[in-house]
Design a protein around this motif. Structure first.
Motif, PDB file in Angstrom:
ATOM      1  N   TYR A   1      23.833   6.855   6.869  1.00  0.00           N
ATOM      2  CA  TYR A   1      22.322   6.573   6.612  1.00  0.00           C
ATOM      3  C   TYR A   1      22.020   5.572   7.381  1.00  0.00           C
ATOM      4  CZ  TYR A   1      17.628   6.400   4.152  1.00  0.00           C
ATOM      5  OH  TYR A   1      16.562   6.191   3.928  1.00  0.00           O
ATOM      6  N   PHE A   2      22.616   4.011   7.417  1.00  0.00           N
ATOM      7  CA  PHE A   2      22.240   3.027   8.266  1.00  0.00           C
ATOM      8  C   PHE A   2      23.216   2.843   9.699  1.00  0.00           C
ATOM      9  CE2 PHE A   2      21.227   2.053   3.741  1.00  0.00           C
ATOM     10  CZ  PHE A   2      19.918   1.447   3.933  1.00  0.00           C
ATOM     11  N   TRP A   3      23.440   4.126  10.040  1.00  0.00           N
ATOM     12  CA  TRP A   3      24.259   4.021  11.332  1.00  0.00           C
ATOM     13  C   TRP A   3      23.808   3.290  12.410  1.00  0.00           C
ATOM     14  CZ3 TRP A   3      28.639   4.174  13.259  1.00  0.00           C
ATOM     15  CH2 TRP A   3      29.012   4.242  14.338  1.00  0.00           C
ATOM     16  N   THR A   4      22.452   3.134  12.803  1.00  0.00           N
ATOM     17  CA  THR A   4      21.996   2.078  13.625  1.00  0.00           C
ATOM     18  C   THR A   4      22.269   0.776  13.306  1.00  0.00           C
ATOM     19  OG1 THR A   4      19.815   3.645  14.155  1.00  0.00           O
ATOM     20  CG2 THR A   4      19.834   1.422  15.067  1.00  0.00           C
ATOM     21  N   ASP A   5      22.183   0.135  12.197  1.00  0.00           N
ATOM     22  CA  ASP A   5      22.457  -1.139  11.866  1.00  0.00           C
ATOM     23  C   ASP A   5      24.081  -1.351  11.968  1.00  0.00           C
ATOM     24  OD1 ASP A   5      19.776  -2.352  10.759  1.00  0.00           O
ATOM     25  OD2 ASP A   5      20.131  -0.375   9.939  1.00  0.00           O
ATOM     26  N   VAL A   6      24.743  -0.369  11.278  1.00  0.00           N
ATOM     27  CA  VAL A   6      26.275  -0.335  11.410  1.00  0.00           C
ATOM     28  C   VAL A   6      26.785  -0.413  12.875  1.00  0.00           C
ATOM     29  CG1 VAL A   6      28.628   0.877  10.904  1.00  0.00           C
ATOM     30  CG2 VAL A   6      26.667   1.175   9.494  1.00  0.00           C
ATOM     31  N   ARG A   7      26.111   0.393  13.695  1.00  0.00           N
ATOM     32  CA  ARG A   7      26.520   0.455  15.046  1.00  0.00           C
ATOM     33  C   ARG A   7      26.427  -0.862  15.770  1.00  0.00           C
ATOM     34  NH1 ARG A   7      23.671   4.694  18.539  1.00  0.00           N
ATOM     35  NH2 ARG A   7      21.681   3.208  17.898  1.00  0.00           N
TER      36      ARG A   7
ATOM     37  N   SER B   1      25.989  -9.421  16.166  1.00  0.00           N
ATOM     38  CA  SER B   1      27.183 -10.647  15.957  1.00  0.00           C
ATOM     39  C   SER B   1      26.700 -11.001  14.694  1.00  0.00           C
ATOM     40  CB  SER B   1      27.293 -11.322  17.179  1.00  0.00           C
ATOM     41  OG  SER B   1      26.277 -12.010  17.359  1.00  0.00           O
ATOM     42  N   ARG B   2      25.379 -11.487  14.735  1.00  0.00           N
ATOM     43  CA  ARG B   2      24.589 -11.954  13.447  1.00  0.00           C
ATOM     44  C   ARG B   2      24.795 -11.421  12.157  1.00  0.00           C
ATOM     45  NH1 ARG B   2      19.857 -13.126  10.822  1.00  0.00           N
ATOM     46  NH2 ARG B   2      19.742 -15.251  10.013  1.00  0.00           N
ATOM     47  N   LEU B   3      24.667 -10.131  12.441  1.00  0.00           N
ATOM     48  CA  LEU B   3      24.675  -9.392  11.215  1.00  0.00           C
ATOM     49  C   LEU B   3      26.100  -9.059  10.671  1.00  0.00           C
ATOM     50  CD1 LEU B   3      23.531  -7.281   9.123  1.00  0.00           C
ATOM     51  CD2 LEU B   3      23.556  -5.332  11.019  1.00  0.00           C
ATOM     52  N   ALA B   4      27.031  -8.985  11.709  1.00  0.00           N
ATOM     53  CA  ALA B   4      28.459  -8.785  11.363  1.00  0.00           C
ATOM     54  C   ALA B   4      28.927 -10.089  10.648  1.00  0.00           C
ATOM     55  CB  ALA B   4      29.277  -8.752  12.637  1.00  0.00           C
ATOM     56  N   LEU B   5      28.534 -11.342  11.134  1.00  0.00           N
ATOM     57  CA  LEU B   5      28.829 -12.606  10.493  1.00  0.00           C
ATOM     58  C   LEU B   5      28.138 -12.493   8.910  1.00  0.00           C
ATOM     59  CD1 LEU B   5      30.134 -15.302  10.506  1.00  0.00           C
ATOM     60  CD2 LEU B   5      27.812 -16.193  11.323  1.00  0.00           C
ATOM     61  N   LEU B   6      27.189 -12.320   8.884  1.00  0.00           N
ATOM     62  CA  LEU B   6      26.418 -12.021   7.392  1.00  0.00           C
ATOM     63  C   LEU B   6      27.163 -11.353   6.646  1.00  0.00           C
ATOM     64  CD1 LEU B   6      22.602 -12.034   8.511  1.00  0.00           C
ATOM     65  CD2 LEU B   6      23.687 -13.916   7.307  1.00  0.00           C
TER      66      LEU B   6
ATOM     67  N   SER C   1      21.364  -4.762   0.241  1.00  0.00           N
ATOM     68  CA  SER C   1      22.181  -4.430  -0.748  1.00  0.00           C
ATOM     69  C   SER C   1      23.182  -3.132  -0.208  1.00  0.00           C
ATOM     70  CB  SER C   1      21.720  -3.955  -1.744  1.00  0.00           C
ATOM     71  OG  SER C   1      22.684  -3.414  -2.732  1.00  0.00           O
ATOM     72  N   MET C   2      22.761  -2.290   0.448  1.00  0.00           N
ATOM     73  CA  MET C   2      23.441  -0.941   0.825  1.00  0.00           C
ATOM     74  C   MET C   2      24.199  -1.347   2.161  1.00  0.00           C
ATOM     75  SD  MET C   2      22.473   0.901  -1.349  1.00  0.00           S
ATOM     76  CE  MET C   2      21.334   0.150  -2.361  1.00  0.00           C
ATOM     77  N   LEU C   3      23.862  -2.360   3.204  1.00  0.00           N
ATOM     78  CA  LEU C   3      24.806  -2.850   4.167  1.00  0.00           C
ATOM     79  C   LEU C   3      25.895  -3.538   3.753  1.00  0.00           C
ATOM     80  CD1 LEU C   3      21.878  -3.770   6.800  1.00  0.00           C
ATOM     81  CD2 LEU C   3      23.600  -1.936   6.872  1.00  0.00           C
TER      82      LEU C   3
END
Length: 276
Positions: free
Chosen positions: A58-64, A83-88, A189-191
């Motif tokens: 569902y959130f593949w764009t963000d996951v990728r 990289s910032r999303l991965a760190l968070l 929350s989902m991420l």
């Protein structure tokens, strides 16, 4: 295991994993309400993998984007969106892992699996969600998520290891209090659930690999597929409904279920459902 039991287990896990009504609480209550046997670790891992697949899709764009940002993060830099999303996400997962290990090492995880505990957490955190839904939402979007908030939301997520709290519900509550709009709170929350589900599945897989047989593997595969489908439907429906409705329907459900469970626990003295 009977097919009906597998389908029921998968549906409950898939639907409740992402709705703010607590998947762990419902799965703990299932044996006590239906008289069915506890599902065991093999199926726990299987349904977790199924729900993981649903949220990743569902959130593949963000996951990728987060995956692509990992190499950059490994160099010590978090100066790109990925990289910032991965760190968070990594920071937000640490409190849950630490608290989970504490509960497992002290044996509190088993002692918290009671009707009374689930009743109180359903009721209390349902009311807190209602307050947050009424007082929050200043229009903030996921891109405004900060490192400080990753720690705070991570602590909220850790508290959700107490059955009945709801991992998605409590993180959404925290995000609403921080001013995020409803869909933004749900998305964060989902991420956050992705690394947490991965950590949970890895932890549960220890004994599964050594003890699973062909039959267990077959049951697990069936449960994973149906958990994936039910989770994808539930997640898609919730995100669409947030365009027009609040979290009040989930609050009402939590409050009513919480009151019913507390009545059952204290009137009938039922504090612990059957558990293997």
């Amino acid at each position: 295991m009977p097919l009906l039991h597998l389908l029921l287990l998968a549906a409950i896990q898939g639907i409740t994993e992402f709705l703010p009504i607590s998947s762990s609480g419902h799965l703990i209550l299932l044996p006590g309400i239906t008289g069915m046997a506890d599902q065991g670790q093999v199926l726990d891992v299987a349904v977790h993998v199924g729900t993981l697949g649903a949220v990743v899709l569902y959130f593949w764009t963000d996951v990728r984007e987060a995956i692509q940002g990992l190499p950059r993060l490994c160099t010590g830099k978090a100066d790109t969106p990925g990289s910032r999303l991965a760190l968070l996400l990594i920071i937000a997962t640490i409190p849950g892992i630490l608290f989970g290990l504490f509960l497992a090492m002290t044996g509190l995880d088993d002692r918290l699996r009671s009707v009374a505990v689930i009743g109180w957490t359903m009721l209390i955190f349902g009311i807190v969600l209602y307050i947050a839904d009424r007082r929050g939402d200043t229009g903030r979007v996921p891109e405004e998520w900060t490192l400080r908030e990753a720690v705070i939301f991570g602590i909220w997520q850790a508290i959700a290891l107490i059955p009945g709290t709801s991992r998605s519900g409590i993180v959404i509550t925290g995000a609403l209090f921080a001013g995020y709009e409803r869909k933004a709170a749900a998305k964060i929350s989902m991420l956050m659930s992705i690394p947490m589900i991965i950590a949970s599945a890895i932890y549960l897989s220890g004994e599964v690999i050594a003890t699973a047989d062909v039959q267990a593997a077959r049951d697990g595969a069936i449960a994973a597929v149906f958990a994936f489908l039910s989770a994808l439907v539930a997640l898609s429906l919730m995100m669409k409904l947030l365009n027009s409705i609040s979290f009040t329907p989930y609050v009402i459900y939590r409050v009513l279920l919480g009151l019913a469970l507390l009545w059952y626990a204290y009137v009938h003295g039922a504090t612990m459902p059957p558990h293997a």
